[in-house]
Design a protein around this motif. Structure first.
Motif, mmCIF file in Angstrom:
data_model
loop_
_atom_site.group_PDB
_atom_site.id
_atom_site.type_symbol
_atom_site.label_atom_id
_atom_site.label_comp_id
_atom_site.label_asym_id
_atom_site.label_seq_id
_atom_site.Cartn_x
_atom_site.Cartn_y
_atom_site.Cartn_z
ATOM 1 N N SER A 48 0.839 -1.196 0.000
ATOM 2 C CA SER A 48 0.000 0.000 0.000
ATOM 3 C C SER A 48 0.877 1.250 0.000
ATOM 4 O O SER A 48 1.897 1.308 0.686
ATOM 5 C CB SER A 48 -0.902 0.003 1.234
ATOM 6 O OG SER A 48 -1.810 -1.074 1.190
ATOM 7 N N LYS A 52 0.377 2.241 -7.098
ATOM 8 C CA LYS A 52 -0.217 1.374 -8.128
ATOM 9 C C LYS A 52 -1.471 2.003 -8.746
ATOM 10 O O LYS A 52 -1.589 2.108 -9.972
ATOM 11 C CB LYS A 52 -0.589 0.008 -7.522
ATOM 12 C CG LYS A 52 0.542 -0.757 -6.903
ATOM 13 C CD LYS A 52 0.112 -2.147 -6.452
ATOM 14 C CE LYS A 52 -1.017 -2.162 -5.430
ATOM 15 N NZ LYS A 52 -0.643 -1.513 -4.149
ATOM 16 N N SER A 53 -2.412 2.386 -7.892
ATOM 17 C CA SER A 53 -3.668 2.951 -8.393
ATOM 18 C C SER A 53 -3.450 4.311 -9.034
ATOM 19 O O SER A 53 -4.123 4.663 -10.018
ATOM 20 C CB SER A 53 -4.691 3.052 -7.259
ATOM 21 O OG SER A 53 -5.085 1.756 -6.828
ATOM 22 N N THR A 54 -2.514 5.089 -8.500
ATOM 23 C CA THR A 54 -2.173 6.380 -9.114
ATOM 24 C C THR A 54 -1.672 6.169 -10.530
ATOM 25 O O THR A 54 -2.059 6.895 -11.463
ATOM 26 C CB THR A 54 -1.107 7.104 -8.275
ATOM 27 O OG1 THR A 54 -1.630 7.363 -6.967
ATOM 28 C CG2 THR A 54 -0.699 8.410 -8.930
ATOM 29 N N LEU A 56 -2.382 3.718 -12.527
ATOM 30 C CA LEU A 56 -3.492 3.306 -13.368
ATOM 31 C C LEU A 56 -4.346 4.515 -13.773
ATOM 32 O O LEU A 56 -4.825 4.595 -14.903
ATOM 33 C CB LEU A 56 -4.349 2.269 -12.637
ATOM 34 C CG LEU A 56 -5.017 1.217 -13.529
ATOM 35 C CD1 LEU A 56 -3.964 0.319 -14.157
ATOM 36 C CD2 LEU A 56 -6.007 0.383 -12.736
ATOM 37 N N ARG A 57 -4.546 5.451 -12.859
ATOM 38 C CA ARG A 57 -5.312 6.660 -13.166
ATOM 39 C C ARG A 57 -4.623 7.495 -14.246
ATOM 40 O O ARG A 57 -5.290 8.078 -15.108
ATOM 41 C CB ARG A 57 -5.513 7.503 -11.908
ATOM 42 C CG ARG A 57 -6.518 6.939 -10.921
ATOM 43 C CD ARG A 57 -6.647 7.826 -9.695
ATOM 44 N NE ARG A 57 -7.082 9.178 -10.059
ATOM 45 C CZ ARG A 57 -8.335 9.535 -10.253
ATOM 46 N NH1 ARG A 57 -9.305 8.640 -10.145
ATOM 47 N NH2 ARG A 57 -8.646 10.778 -10.565
ATOM 48 N N PHE A 88 -13.239 -0.437 -11.513
ATOM 49 C CA PHE A 88 -12.751 -0.139 -10.167
ATOM 50 C C PHE A 88 -13.145 -1.235 -9.184
ATOM 51 O O PHE A 88 -13.955 -2.118 -9.490
ATOM 52 C CB PHE A 88 -13.309 1.197 -9.684
ATOM 53 C CG PHE A 88 -12.892 2.379 -10.521
ATOM 54 C CD1 PHE A 88 -11.664 2.993 -10.321
ATOM 55 C CD2 PHE A 88 -13.731 2.882 -11.513
ATOM 56 C CE1 PHE A 88 -11.275 4.078 -11.092
ATOM 57 C CE2 PHE A 88 -13.357 3.965 -12.286
ATOM 58 C CZ PHE A 88 -12.125 4.562 -12.075
ATOM 59 N N GLN A 89 -12.590 -1.143 -7.965
ATOM 60 C CA GLN A 89 -12.950 -2.096 -6.903
ATOM 61 C C GLN A 89 -14.428 -1.984 -6.561
ATOM 62 O O GLN A 89 -15.117 -2.978 -6.390
ATOM 63 C CB GLN A 89 -12.108 -1.843 -5.656
ATOM 64 C CG GLN A 89 -12.435 -2.793 -4.504
ATOM 65 C CD GLN A 89 -11.485 -2.621 -3.334
ATOM 66 O OE1 GLN A 89 -10.376 -2.131 -3.483
ATOM 67 N NE2 GLN A 89 -11.912 -3.035 -2.169
ATOM 68 N N ASP A 165 -8.627 -1.920 -11.477
ATOM 69 C CA ASP A 165 -8.075 -1.435 -10.225
ATOM 70 C C ASP A 165 -8.685 -2.203 -9.059
ATOM 71 O O ASP A 165 -9.758 -1.855 -8.571
ATOM 72 C CB ASP A 165 -8.340 0.068 -10.082
ATOM 73 C CG ASP A 165 -7.572 0.681 -8.915
ATOM 74 O OD1 ASP A 165 -6.799 -0.044 -8.264
ATOM 75 O OD2 ASP A 165 -7.750 1.883 -8.657
ATOM 76 N N GLU A 166 -8.021 -3.272 -8.635
ATOM 77 C CA GLU A 166 -8.503 -4.133 -7.544
ATOM 78 C C GLU A 166 -9.968 -4.528 -7.746
ATOM 79 O O GLU A 166 -10.791 -4.380 -6.843
ATOM 80 C CB GLU A 166 -8.348 -3.396 -6.202
ATOM 81 C CG GLU A 166 -6.929 -3.243 -5.726
ATOM 82 C CD GLU A 166 -6.392 -4.517 -5.080
ATOM 83 O OE1 GLU A 166 -7.149 -5.483 -4.907
ATOM 84 O OE2 GLU A 166 -5.205 -4.535 -4.766
ATOM 85 N N VAL A 197 -4.257 -3.957 -11.339
ATOM 86 C CA VAL A 197 -3.642 -3.583 -10.067
ATOM 87 C C VAL A 197 -4.249 -4.472 -8.989
ATOM 88 O O VAL A 197 -5.482 -4.574 -8.881
ATOM 89 C CB VAL A 197 -3.892 -2.101 -9.738
ATOM 90 C CG1 VAL A 197 -3.664 -1.819 -8.260
ATOM 91 C CG2 VAL A 197 -2.985 -1.214 -10.572
ATOM 92 N N THR A 198 -3.409 -5.137 -8.206
ATOM 93 C CA THR A 198 -3.919 -6.042 -7.184
ATOM 94 C C THR A 198 -2.942 -6.135 -6.013
ATOM 95 O O THR A 198 -1.731 -5.990 -6.181
ATOM 96 C CB THR A 198 -4.176 -7.448 -7.764
ATOM 97 O OG1 THR A 198 -4.662 -8.305 -6.733
ATOM 98 C CG2 THR A 198 -2.923 -8.054 -8.372
#
Length: 256
Positions: A48, A52-54, A56-57, A88-89, A165-166, A197-198
């Motif tokens: 965390s 990762k998510s940033t 992807l955005r 998204f998640q 994203d997850e 992303v996971t």
């Protein structure tokens, strides 16, 4: 299982860095260089806060405030585009729309006739195994079914790149396992580029051609691992478990 379509097709990131708010603060992402071939399935894993998510955005075009260049199919990404879908998640379905309408929302600006849109929606509801649930509303669906709708919505524009994203992060283990199998099936049928992303390293091993291992503070690529295991892959298989453990060990080594 990598499919090469064109010389310049696929996704390329060159020296991508990202900071939030204070320019003097350490970057969230620091000099990311990555190339993903068209038709490839790539997962991004890491602790965390590693960005990762940033990342992807940025690829989705949801945030254009970054250093470096991001290109898809040889064109620089500056905003969102129908060629790139995202899941998204949180499924983010509209509660007042049924399954068919939720999927159709993604086609609102597509240059298709009404009949063509209806066919595309029906095909993608069938693709995710939800034929017969077209008139159901989100509150009538399980979490896994809602995520299937979100995947159908992400795919209905026939994007060449799907960003995930997850997408299974909030699901129970059994539902997650089933959707992993479904996602493998969809990827093998559609052969579009997928970037996942996971936090689940085993999930990454099950699904990916390559795994990008991110380091945190600042977010950098620590290692890129080729996954050459034959498909389909199964949870608990010896080679899947071995590669998962090897990747997890790298996290502990870096932390130490």
């Amino acid at each position: 299982m990598t499919t090469v379509i064109e010389q310049d097709s696929g996704l390329t990131l060159r020296h991508v860095s990202k900071r939030f708010n204070d320019d003097a603060a350490p970057p969230v992402l620091d000099r990311i260089d990555l190339s993903i071939t068209s038709g490839e399935f790539v997962s991004i894993v890491g602790a965390s806060g590693c960005g990762k998510s940033t990342l992807l955005r940025l690829v989705a075009g949801l945030d254009g405030n970054h250093e470096g260049e991001i290109e898809f199919d040889g064109k620089r990404i500056v905003t969102t585009d129908l060629s790139r879908g995202i899941v998204f998640q949180d499924h983010r379905l509209f509660p007042w729309l049924d399954v068919e309408q939720n999927v159709a929302v993604a086609l609102r600006n597509a240059p298709l006739s009404k009949a063509a849109k209806a066919r595309a929606v029906a095909e993608h509801i069938e693709l995710v195994g939800l034929t017969g649930y077209e008139r159901h509303y989100p509150h009538q669906l399980s979490g896994g079914m809602a995520q299937r709708v979100a995947i159908a919505r992400g795919l209905v524009n026939r994007p060449r790149l799907l960003l995930l994203d997850e997408p299974f992060g909030a699901l129970d283990a059994l539902t997650r396992s089933r959707l992993q199998v479904e996602l493998q099936r969809i990827w093998e049928r559609e052969r579009i580029t997928m970037v996942l992303v996971t936090h689940d390293v085993e999930e990454a091993v099950l699904l990916s051609d390559r795994i990008v291992v991110m380091q945190a503070r600042p977010g950098r690529i620590g290692e890129v691992i080729d996954v050459s295991l034959p498909r389909p892959r199964k949870v608990g298989h010896r080679e899947v478990a071995r590669l998962r453990d090897d990747i997890v060990d790298t996290f502990f080594t870096e932390a130490a």
